[in-house]
Design an enzyme around this catalytic site. Structure first.
Site, PDB file in Angstrom:
ATOM      1  N   ASP A  94     -48.006  96.585 -31.119  1.00  0.00           N
ATOM      2  CA  ASP A  94     -46.707  96.836 -30.476  1.00  0.00           C
ATOM      3  C   ASP A  94     -46.468  98.344 -30.421  1.00  0.00           C
ATOM      4  O   ASP A  94     -46.407  99.012 -31.458  1.00  0.00           O
ATOM      5  CB  ASP A  94     -45.604  96.151 -31.300  1.00  0.00           C
ATOM      6  CG  ASP A  94     -44.213  96.564 -30.849  1.00  0.00           C
ATOM      7  OD1 ASP A  94     -43.275  96.457 -31.656  1.00  0.00           O
ATOM      8  OD2 ASP A  94     -44.060  97.016 -29.691  1.00  0.00           O
ATOM      9  N   ASN A 122     -43.756  99.850 -28.699  1.00  0.00           N
ATOM     10  CA  ASN A 122     -42.369 100.289 -28.444  1.00  0.00           C
ATOM     11  C   ASN A 122     -41.369  99.651 -29.412  1.00  0.00           C
ATOM     12  O   ASN A 122     -40.166  99.656 -29.144  1.00  0.00           O
ATOM     13  CB  ASN A 122     -41.986  99.957 -26.985  1.00  0.00           C
ATOM     14  CG  ASN A 122     -41.995  98.463 -26.724  1.00  0.00           C
ATOM     15  OD1 ASN A 122     -42.472  97.679 -27.560  1.00  0.00           O
ATOM     16  ND2 ASN A 122     -41.465  98.057 -25.586  1.00  0.00           N
ATOM     17  N   ASP A 169     -40.490  96.636 -30.232  1.00  0.00           N
ATOM     18  CA  ASP A 169     -39.708  95.410 -29.999  1.00  0.00           C
ATOM     19  C   ASP A 169     -40.324  94.214 -30.720  1.00  0.00           C
ATOM     20  O   ASP A 169     -39.894  93.078 -30.549  1.00  0.00           O
ATOM     21  CB  ASP A 169     -39.584  95.127 -28.483  1.00  0.00           C
ATOM     22  CG  ASP A 169     -40.942  94.799 -27.852  1.00  0.00           C
ATOM     23  OD1 ASP A 169     -40.971  94.462 -26.646  1.00  0.00           O
ATOM     24  OD2 ASP A 169     -41.972  94.878 -28.565  1.00  0.00           O
ATOM     25  N   ASP A 224     -48.199  94.855 -26.831  1.00  0.00           N
ATOM     26  CA  ASP A 224     -48.053  95.223 -25.414  1.00  0.00           C
ATOM     27  C   ASP A 224     -49.267  96.031 -24.942  1.00  0.00           C
ATOM     28  O   ASP A 224     -50.140  96.391 -25.742  1.00  0.00           O
ATOM     29  CB  ASP A 224     -46.765  96.022 -25.213  1.00  0.00           C
ATOM     30  CG  ASP A 224     -46.603  97.123 -26.247  1.00  0.00           C
ATOM     31  OD1 ASP A 224     -45.583  97.149 -26.960  1.00  0.00           O
ATOM     32  OD2 ASP A 224     -47.551  97.944 -26.385  1.00  0.00           O
ATOM     33  N   ASP A 244     -57.770  86.468 -18.096  1.00  0.00           N
ATOM     34  CA  ASP A 244     -57.642  85.032 -18.322  1.00  0.00           C
ATOM     35  C   ASP A 244     -57.068  84.390 -17.052  1.00  0.00           C
ATOM     36  O   ASP A 244     -56.024  84.831 -16.561  1.00  0.00           O
ATOM     37  CB  ASP A 244     -56.688  84.784 -19.514  1.00  0.00           C
ATOM     38  CG  ASP A 244     -57.065  83.542 -20.299  1.00  0.00           C
ATOM     39  OD1 ASP A 244     -57.112  83.620 -21.535  1.00  0.00           O
ATOM     40  OD2 ASP A 244     -57.342  82.507 -19.649  1.00  0.00           O
ATOM     41  N   ASP A 280     -59.230  79.090 -17.921  1.00  0.00           N
ATOM     42  CA  ASP A 280     -58.541  78.178 -18.833  1.00  0.00           C
ATOM     43  C   ASP A 280     -58.708  76.715 -18.399  1.00  0.00           C
ATOM     44  O   ASP A 280     -58.430  76.381 -17.245  1.00  0.00           O
ATOM     45  CB  ASP A 280     -57.052  78.547 -18.781  1.00  0.00           C
ATOM     46  CG  ASP A 280     -56.248  77.913 -19.883  1.00  0.00           C
ATOM     47  OD1 ASP A 280     -56.493  78.251 -21.037  1.00  0.00           O
ATOM     48  OD2 ASP A 280     -55.378  77.082 -19.573  1.00  0.00           O
ATOM     49  N   GLU A 336     -63.555  77.709 -19.886  1.00  0.00           N
ATOM     50  CA  GLU A 336     -63.177  76.988 -21.100  1.00  0.00           C
ATOM     51  C   GLU A 336     -63.185  75.512 -20.751  1.00  0.00           C
ATOM     52  O   GLU A 336     -62.479  75.088 -19.828  1.00  0.00           O
ATOM     53  CB  GLU A 336     -61.782  77.409 -21.581  1.00  0.00           C
ATOM     54  CG  GLU A 336     -61.442  76.775 -22.921  1.00  0.00           C
ATOM     55  CD  GLU A 336     -59.964  76.526 -23.114  1.00  0.00           C
ATOM     56  OE1 GLU A 336     -59.234  76.379 -22.116  1.00  0.00           O
ATOM     57  OE2 GLU A 336     -59.535  76.468 -24.280  1.00  0.00           O
ATOM     58  N   HIS A 380     -57.765  82.210 -30.057  1.00  0.00           N
ATOM     59  CA  HIS A 380     -56.325  82.108 -30.306  1.00  0.00           C
ATOM     60  C   HIS A 380     -55.862  80.666 -30.483  1.00  0.00           C
ATOM     61  O   HIS A 380     -54.678  80.427 -30.781  1.00  0.00           O
ATOM     62  CB  HIS A 380     -55.581  82.754 -29.133  1.00  0.00           C
ATOM     63  CG  HIS A 380     -55.809  82.029 -27.854  1.00  0.00           C
ATOM     64  ND1 HIS A 380     -57.023  82.000 -27.207  1.00  0.00           N
ATOM     65  CD2 HIS A 380     -54.991  81.250 -27.130  1.00  0.00           C
ATOM     66  CE1 HIS A 380     -56.929  81.245 -26.128  1.00  0.00           C
ATOM     67  NE2 HIS A 380     -55.715  80.771 -26.056  1.00  0.00           N
ATOM     68  N   ASP A 381     -56.758  79.702 -30.275  1.00  0.00           N
ATOM     69  CA  ASP A 381     -56.407  78.281 -30.453  1.00  0.00           C
ATOM     70  C   ASP A 381     -56.971  77.699 -31.732  1.00  0.00           C
ATOM     71  O   ASP A 381     -56.628  76.560 -32.083  1.00  0.00           O
ATOM     72  CB  ASP A 381     -56.980  77.433 -29.299  1.00  0.00           C
ATOM     73  CG  ASP A 381     -56.334  77.731 -27.972  1.00  0.00           C
ATOM     74  OD1 ASP A 381     -57.015  77.603 -26.939  1.00  0.00           O
ATOM     75  OD2 ASP A 381     -55.144  78.124 -27.966  1.00  0.00           O
TER      76      ASP A 381
HETATM   77  O1  TEU Z   1     -56.575  75.557 -24.381  1.00  0.00           O
HETATM   78  C1  TEU Z   1     -57.134  74.335 -23.923  1.00  0.00           C
HETATM   79  C2  TEU Z   1     -57.152  73.326 -24.968  1.00  0.00           C
HETATM   80  O2  TEU Z   1     -57.870  72.364 -24.927  1.00  0.00           O
HETATM   81  C3  TEU Z   1     -56.185  73.462 -26.047  1.00  0.00           C
HETATM   82  O3  TEU Z   1     -55.467  72.256 -26.015  1.00  0.00           O
HETATM   83  C4  TEU Z   1     -56.906  73.637 -27.343  1.00  0.00           C
HETATM   84  O4  TEU Z   1     -58.071  72.863 -27.378  1.00  0.00           O
HETATM   85  C5  TEU Z   1     -55.967  73.156 -28.383  1.00  0.00           C
HETATM   86  O5  TEU Z   1     -54.899  74.026 -28.282  1.00  0.00           O
HETATM   87  C6  TEU Z   1     -56.617  73.184 -29.751  1.00  0.00           C
HETATM   88  O6  TEU Z   1     -55.703  72.562 -30.608  1.00  0.00           O
HETATM   89  C7  TEU Z   1     -56.208  76.440 -23.306  1.00  0.00           C
HETATM   90  C8  TEU Z   1     -55.670  77.719 -23.927  1.00  0.00           C
HETATM   91  O7  TEU Z   1     -56.712  78.350 -24.670  1.00  0.00           O
HETATM   92  C9  TEU Z   1     -54.504  77.346 -24.804  1.00  0.00           C
HETATM   93  O8  TEU Z   1     -54.014  78.492 -25.515  1.00  0.00           O
HETATM   94  C10 TEU Z   1     -53.412  76.787 -23.910  1.00  0.00           C
HETATM   95  O9  TEU Z   1     -52.355  76.339 -24.731  1.00  0.00           O
HETATM   96  C11 TEU Z   1     -53.938  75.601 -23.084  1.00  0.00           C
HETATM   97  O10 TEU Z   1     -55.214  75.824 -22.496  1.00  0.00           O
HETATM   98  C12 TEU Z   1     -52.985  75.369 -21.913  1.00  0.00           C
HETATM   99  O11 TEU Z   1     -53.071  76.478 -21.039  1.00  0.00           O
HETATM  100 CA    CA Z   2     -43.864  95.889 -27.624  1.00  0.00          CA
END
Ligand code: TEU
Ligand code: CA
Length: 559
Positions: free
Chosen positions: A21, A23, A25, A29, A98, A199, A256, A329-330
């Site tokens: 971050d 700035n 908040d 960013d 993405d 995605d 993905e 991130h998932d």
């Molecule tokens: O994730 C696809 C997906 O299958 C997700 O449901 C993932 O397997 C699950 O979150 C695991 O528990 C993509 C993106 O990476 C995810 O961040 C998004 O939430 C999702 O698509 C919808 O765009």
């Molecule tokens: Ca920020």
């Protein structure tokens, strides 16, 4: 051999909301990312994958896009984005964006129009159906819980949403929609980006007739994935996209694909088919799921992982290409999920990285894994931010499941494990923000942070630097064949890579015991050179057998 740059690259994924971050908040960013480009460059990274930064109401933190060609206010401006791209390129790195085109936000102008009336020109940009026997058109559940259909009173019909109800699925059967998507892709490519991460791209083709699935005993909704995953026209759409858009640019694409198999991945990534370069598969991410899915916890059996990763290495060895990842991130953080984030955090983080980075394919490093960031356990559900977590929590509470059981699943598998702010240093909020972070920082930032990692010679960060450099120095790591060794050993994951007269021997002790590695007879060599190890034990020659230390990893180059 194809000297294609994406085959020789290592990719770094940034989840912008939690990266840096600038700035105050409390939200990461673009200017924050710009301030950390040297940190990424010095890791040896070639490509940055930027999770969505487009305008979004953030129902799913940017994976619900309301304007594909403008930047989310909280992240900055298009001018900031153009500065970021220029500074990434100036450092000799590439940027892939993405691409979320299975669904848009319900606040996208297309959907705002589409829901106005059945004959609106944008109506068929989405998937609408009337009720069936006074209920939803099919019994499918959404990936985020509940029905995959939302009733819209204005036109007395339901629309499909495989994720949140604020993420209506786009109708790829509509050529006008496809053309709009292709124009948007060209717009970004003409700005100079180097490709896309796509995605849930294998969800975009739905059958014309949508049928019910089979609910599990006692469940109201059923999975519809056998209908919408790898659907009837998926290859036509991807080949059309490649022909009309991608083929005109020197780009990298990674799709993905939840539910993709090695056989299908060969079709998606075989170069002669002109679809995608590689896919993110999920089979290895499901090996610690019970029969009811990710929240149904099951201990990983190393033999399952050995066989699954080997299956993928062999399936795409000569045709197609693998992506290599344990983190994103998932997913929960791998050092907590597969390693030991207590007394062997450093050793196990390095071992997991070795296991992955010495395989054939393009490795992906997710922000924070290079410093061994761990999962989080927030006391209160109110400290969590992820819609998937909140929907799961609410549904489980409604079913009367005890709080501690619900929270245990969230601690182990919740997506917020990987979304806590990046830990830069030991100052307030780990140096992520001078404001109140949008999500709490993991309290272990005082010991686990980038600044510490940069100062310590044998840190996880410097180990990643070495691993990534090895890929640049040794062609065998990029192009060598793969063979699993000691297949039945329950604790050691070892394999070899072969190219011409060289053999790369990779030995990983996956647990804290101290097993003996026995060199297979098939491994013959005249000289053995230790390329890397996660223990500083000096020169350790390769004998007939090796007494491995907890989570010990070694890589030898044999001639
Ligand atoms: O994730 C696809 C997906 O299958 C997700 O449901 C993932 O397997 C699950 O979150 C695991 O528990 C993509 C993106 O990476 C995810 O961040 C998004 O939430 C999702 O698509 C919808 O765009
Ligand atoms: Ca920020």
């Amino acid at each position: 051999m194809n000297q294609t740059w994406w085959k020789q690259s290592v990719v770094y994924q940034i989840y912008p909301r939690s990266f840096m971050d600038s700035n105050g908040d409390g939200i990461g960013d673009l200017q924050g990312i710009i301030s950390k480009l040297d940190y990424i460059k010095n890791l040896g990274i070639n490509v940055i994958w930027l999770s969505p930064v487009y305008k979004s109401p953030n129902d799913d933190n940017g994976y619900d896009i309301s304007d594909y060609q403008d930047i989310m206010d909280e992240f900055g401006t298009m001018k900031d984005w153009e500065e970021l791209l220029a500074k990434i390129h100036k450092r000799g790195m590439k940027l892939i964006m993405d691409l979320v085109i299975n669904h848009s936000s319900d606040e996208h102008s297309w959907f705002v129009e589409a829901r106005k009336s059945k004959d609106n020109p944008y109506r068929d940009y989405y998937i609408w159906r009337p009720a069936k026997d006074d209920r939803e058109p099919t019994n499918w559940y959404s990936n985020f819980g509940g029905s995959a259909w939302e009733y819209d009173a204005t036109t007395n019909e339901y629309y499909l949403h495989l994720f949140s109800k604020k993420q209506p699925d786009l109708n790829w059967r509509n050529p006008k929609l496809r053309q709009e998507v292709y124009e948007m892709m060209k717009w970004w490519l003409d700005k100079g980006i180097d490709g896309f991460r796509m995605d849930v791209i294998n969800f975009i083709s739905k059958p014309e007739i949508l049928q019910d699935g089979e609910p599990k005993p006692g469940k109201k909704y059923a999975s519809g994935s056998k209908f919408y995953r790898n659907g009837p026209n998926i290859h036509d759409y991807l080949q059309e996209m490649n022909h009309q858009v991608l083929s005109a640019y020197d780009v990298m694409t990674v799709g993905e694909m939840p539910g993709v198999t090695p056989e299908l991945a060969r079709l998606y990534t075989e170069e002669s088919r002109k679809e995608l370069n590689m896919v993110f598969q999920f089979e290895h991410m499901g090996l610690d799921n019970g029969p009811y899915g990710k929240w149904d916890l099951k201990r990983l059996d190393l033999l399952d992982l050995k066989l699954n990763l080997t299956k993928w290495q062999k399936a795409l060895e000569d045709k197609g290409w693998n992506s290599l990842y344990f983190n994103n991130h998932d997913q929960p953080r791998s050092v907590s999920r597969f390693g030991n984030d207590k007394e062997y955090r450093v050793e196990s983080a390095k071992m997991l990285a070795t296991l992955l980075h010495m395989m054939k394919g393009t490795p992906y490093v997710y922000q924070g894994e290079e410093i061994g960031m761990t999962n989080i356990q927030f006391e209160s559900i109110n400290d969590y931010r992820d819609i998937e977590i909140h929907n799961f929590y609410r549904e489980q509470k409604e079913e009367g499941i005890p709080e501690e059981k619900i929270m245990e699943s969230i601690y182990v598998k919740g997506r917020d494990n990987s979304r806590t702010p990046m830990q830069w240093n030991s100052s307030t909020n780990a140096g992520f923000s001078t404001g109140t972070p949008w999500m709490k920082v993991n309290p272990n930032y005082t010991e686990i942070n980038a600044e510490q990692e940069l100062t310590k010679q044998n840190s996880i960060y410097h180990y990643y630097c070495k691993l990534i450099q090895l890929r640049k120095d040794h062609e065998i790591i990029v192009y060598g064949g793969y063979d699993l060794l000691n297949e039945d050993h329950p604790e050691i994951f070892s394999y070899k890579r072969t190219l011409r007269n060289q053999t790369l021997l990779v030995i990983c002790n996956f647990y804290e015991n101290e097993p003996v590695f026995k060199l297979p007879d098939s491994i013959q060599y005249k000289s053995a050179n230790l390329l890397i190890s996660n223990y500083e034990r000096g020169e350790v020659s390769l004998g007939e057998q090796i007494n491995l230390l907890p989570y010990e990893a070694r890589v030898y180059l044999l001639f």
